[in-house]
Design a protein around this motif. Sequence first.
Motif, short mmCIF file in Angstrom:
data_model
loop_
_atom_site.label_atom_id
_atom_site.label_comp_id
_atom_site.label_asym_id
_atom_site.label_seq_id
_atom_site.Cartn_x
_atom_site.Cartn_y
_atom_site.Cartn_z
N ARG A 55 0.59 -1.21 0.02
CA ARG A 55 0.13 0.04 0.17
C ARG A 55 0.88 1.35 0.10
NH1 ARG A 55 -5.07 -1.88 -1.21
NH2 ARG A 55 -5.50 -3.56 -0.01
N THR A 56 0.51 2.41 -0.74
CA THR A 56 1.06 3.50 -0.83
C THR A 56 0.47 4.66 0.41
OG1 THR A 56 -0.27 4.52 -2.52
CG2 THR A 56 1.71 3.02 -3.21
N ASP B 281 -4.18 7.45 2.68
CA ASP B 281 -4.96 8.64 2.71
C ASP B 281 -6.37 8.91 2.34
OD1 ASP B 281 -2.74 9.79 3.87
OD2 ASP B 281 -1.87 10.78 2.11
N THR B 282 -6.93 7.77 1.62
CA THR B 282 -8.06 7.92 0.97
C THR B 282 -9.14 6.75 1.61
OG1 THR B 282 -7.69 6.15 -0.83
CG2 THR B 282 -7.41 8.60 -1.41
N LEU B 283 -8.55 6.24 2.55
CA LEU B 283 -9.31 5.38 3.31
C LEU B 283 -10.62 6.03 4.08
CD1 LEU B 283 -6.52 3.22 4.98
CD2 LEU B 283 -8.13 2.53 3.24
N PRO B 284 -11.62 5.21 4.35
CA PRO B 284 -12.82 5.93 4.99
C PRO B 284 -12.62 6.13 6.36
CG PRO B 284 -13.23 3.65 4.47
CD PRO B 284 -11.84 4.00 3.70
N THR B 285 -13.18 7.16 6.91
CA THR B 285 -13.23 7.30 8.22
C THR B 285 -13.69 6.15 9.30
OG1 THR B 285 -13.43 9.86 7.78
CG2 THR B 285 -13.82 9.00 10.16
N VAL B 286 -13.04 5.84 10.13
CA VAL B 286 -13.47 4.55 11.10
C VAL B 286 -14.31 5.19 12.34
CG1 VAL B 286 -11.86 3.13 10.12
CG2 VAL B 286 -11.09 4.42 12.18
#
Length: 172
Positions: free
Chosen positions: A2-3, A8-13
């Motif tokens: 993973r970069t 940085d584009t992952l959904p909020t948890v």
Amino acid sequence: MRTRAEFDTLPTVPRGWAWELRSGRLELSLMPVTFWYSRIVFQVLDFWRDHGYEAAGDQYVADSGFARGEIGQHNFVADGVVFQPGHRPDKHSTTHAPAELFAVIEAVWQPAQVRDAIDKLRVYSMLGIPHVWIVRGDHDTDDLDGFVSMYELVGEDYKLTGSTLVSELNPN
């Protein structure tokens, strides 16, 4: 691998969880709780234990409809649970039917957490849990105390039946 850009584009948890990127491997991790949270929840649960109830922190309430849990039921993690008088849960259990619960404890110290706790009252009332205690901390001070709002299920709604500081809960 993973970069950083993908990271940085992952959904909020949800609160208490975090994405972690370790050596190119993406992990969803449960984050440690704050000192205040841990201290307050233990104090409130100790109050209930001193009064003869079994109690536990960070437990699933089954069929609450918030998330998929370990046994295929809808589960929601409560900050603390107090069991019905005389009920002793299995020592390996983490998920509990609403009928086993006498009270649920929610500890909050940010405005969004307070709103979430109030919203949960509707769910807990549908489940028939007799008591809910919401403990509020002051985010803007170093004070370790908490203010407890005590709710009791009357009919289909919770009514505020009392309030106190955690430090003023009677030990017996």
